[in-house]
Design a protein around this motif. Structure first.
Motif, short mmCIF file in Angstrom:
data_model
loop_
_atom_site.label_atom_id
_atom_site.label_comp_id
_atom_site.label_asym_id
_atom_site.label_seq_id
_atom_site.Cartn_x
_atom_site.Cartn_y
_atom_site.Cartn_z
N GLY A 192 0.75 -1.34 0.06
CA GLY A 192 0.00 0.03 0.30
C GLY A 192 0.81 1.26 -0.01
N THR A 193 0.23 2.41 0.33
CA THR A 193 0.80 3.62 0.12
C THR A 193 1.26 3.96 1.46
N GLU A 194 2.29 5.02 1.65
CA GLU A 194 3.04 5.46 3.01
C GLU A 194 1.84 5.67 3.99
N ARG A 195 0.74 6.11 3.63
CA ARG A 195 -0.35 6.09 4.67
C ARG A 195 -0.61 4.79 5.08
N THR A 196 -0.89 3.88 4.25
CA THR A 196 -1.14 2.56 4.84
C THR A 196 -0.18 1.95 5.57
N ALA A 197 0.91 2.34 5.51
CA ALA A 197 2.30 1.53 6.35
C ALA A 197 2.60 2.27 7.44
N ARG A 198 1.77 3.36 7.75
CA ARG A 198 1.99 4.31 8.94
C ARG A 198 1.85 3.61 10.20
N PRO A 199 1.01 2.72 10.42
CA PRO A 199 0.67 1.97 11.77
C PRO A 199 1.70 1.04 12.32
N TRP A 200 2.49 0.51 11.07
CA TRP A 200 3.49 -0.28 11.29
C TRP A 200 4.90 0.26 11.67
N GLY A 201 5.03 1.71 11.25
CA GLY A 201 6.37 2.23 11.34
C GLY A 201 7.35 1.54 10.69
N ASP A 202 8.51 1.24 11.32
CA ASP A 202 9.72 0.67 10.66
C ASP A 202 9.56 -1.00 11.06
N ALA A 203 8.45 -1.42 11.50
CA ALA A 203 8.30 -2.86 11.88
C ALA A 203 7.98 -3.66 10.73
N ALA A 204 7.69 -3.04 9.54
CA ALA A 204 7.06 -3.85 8.34
C ALA A 204 7.79 -2.94 7.22
N VAL A 205 7.97 -3.79 6.05
CA VAL A 205 8.40 -3.61 4.69
C VAL A 205 7.18 -3.10 3.86
#
Length: 377
Positions: A304-317
């Protein structure tokens, strides 16, 4: 002049935000409090339209960026509602985005658009909690929101879905306290779950709870499953979809018998995700949200987008929604290294405790406001 163009990562710092708040109770009230405080802390121009008692309860700091607009509105119909809408109407030409918290607040905010030329109307974002569409008042309020809102954030999937055909953007609201509180936990063990899915011995399992509807994310995941053997012939990988959606029958008919792709029972989402070696998270998931997925502690790739990934922070690719090769590489990297998978799993689980939900909500809403400005009605 309205802020017409959003900057990357949210709206322009000059965007003027008006929060309409009729109650601070419940999940919707928590979002209102977190948003207002967070936006002030980040240097945004914020106005709050609310009763004196709500403003006092918010206990906001003195700031030249803060404006208070007194209205008498409550979270139900009162004789003061026309005056509240008129007050909002009179301020709208000085506002870019209106975020109304709750169905009644959203109806008042929508009604306040009446008579304003399109160029002077702010973008309306409505957070909508539980309501009875069959009730006359709630039904009338919902119809006002359908005509005027650019974005509806539903506290549950069914609420968001009920506005999907009439509002440009609808999605689940990010909540500090979920409206439906549910801790995700597997019931069936890993070995039995993999046997139920016919995962061969020695094969890896990649699972995703994404909603099974047409879009880049589904296309990319299916392409990755179809061609993973070509990408890595030394690895046997089965892809499992646990989400609901109108394309399940299409996936079952065209993909599940020809490729290492399975459709898991929607009620077994927690079991399948917990049994997976890698999970793929997306913006639109069913039976589980980002926090619930993190609770399972599985190595995660966010599609997904950077917004989609925000909850994971650096914990997910993170991989772009249409990047099939990128998804395959990210999955293969995790499958190749048990140590990396373990570290990623621990990082995801720690993220549940380490993340600041209030800050996340406020930051995420700035991206929502950018969407609203792009779909202003």
């Amino acid at each position: 002049m309205h802020a017409e163009q959003a900057v990357q990562g949210g709206v322009s710092p000059d965007t003027r935000i008006l929060h309409v708040v009729t109650t601070l109770r419940g999940a919707v009230g928590e979002v209102a409090s977190d948003a207002i405080r967070g936006h002030l802390a980040s240097g945004r121009h914020v106005a709050v339209a609310a009763r004196d008692s709500i403003v006092s309860a918010l206990d906001l700091p003195d700031s030249p960026l803060l404006a208070i607009i007194p209205i008498a509105a409550r979270d139900h119909v009162t004789l003061s509602d026309p005056d509240s809408s008129l007050t909002l109407h009179q301020h709208y030409r000085h506002v870019d985005v209106v975020h109304a918290h709750g169905l009644h607040a959203a109806a008042l905010a929508g009604a306040a658009m009446t008579g304003l030329p399109a160029r002077l109307r702010p973008a309306l974002v409505a957070t909508v909690g539980r309501h009875r569409s069959s009730a006359v008042v709630d039904g009338t309020s919902a119809r006002i929101v359908q005509r005027t809102a650019a974005v509806v954030l539903g506290t549950t999937d069914p609420i968001a879905d009920s506005f999907a055909d009439t509002v440009p953007v609808t999605e689940r609201a990010q909540l500090r306290t979920p409206d439906v509180s549910k801790r995700l936990a597997p019931v069936v063990g890993r070995a039995q779950t993999r046997e139920n899915l016919d995962v061969p011995a020695g094969a890896f399992l990649v699972a995703s709870p994404q909603r099974v509807v047409d879009g880049d994310e589904l296309t990319t995941l299916l392409e990755a499953g179809m061609t993973m053997f070509d990408h890595r012939p030394d690895r046997r990988v089965v892809f499992a979809l646990t989400g609901s959606g109108r394309e399940r029958s299409t996936v079952e008919r065209n993909f599940t018998r020809r490729h290492p792709i399975v459709l898991a029972d929607e009620g077994a989402a927690a079991d399948v995700l917990a049994a997976a070696d890698v999970v793929v998270a997306t913006k639109d998931m069913t039976a589980v949200d980002a926090e619930g997925l993190m609770q399972l502690g599985r190595a995660t790739v966010v599609l997904g987008t950077e917004r989609t990934a925000r909850p994971w922070g650096d914990a997910a690719v993170r991989v772009d929604p249409a990047d099939t090769a990128g998804l395959q590489h990210a999955i293969a990297d995790l499958l190749d290294s048990p140590a990396q998978r373990t570290q990623a799993a621990f990082a995801v689980r720690r993220r549940v405790d380490d993340a600041d939900p209030a800050r996340f909500i406020a930051d995420d809403l700035l991206d929502v406001y950018a969407e609203a400005l792009a779909h202003r009605r």
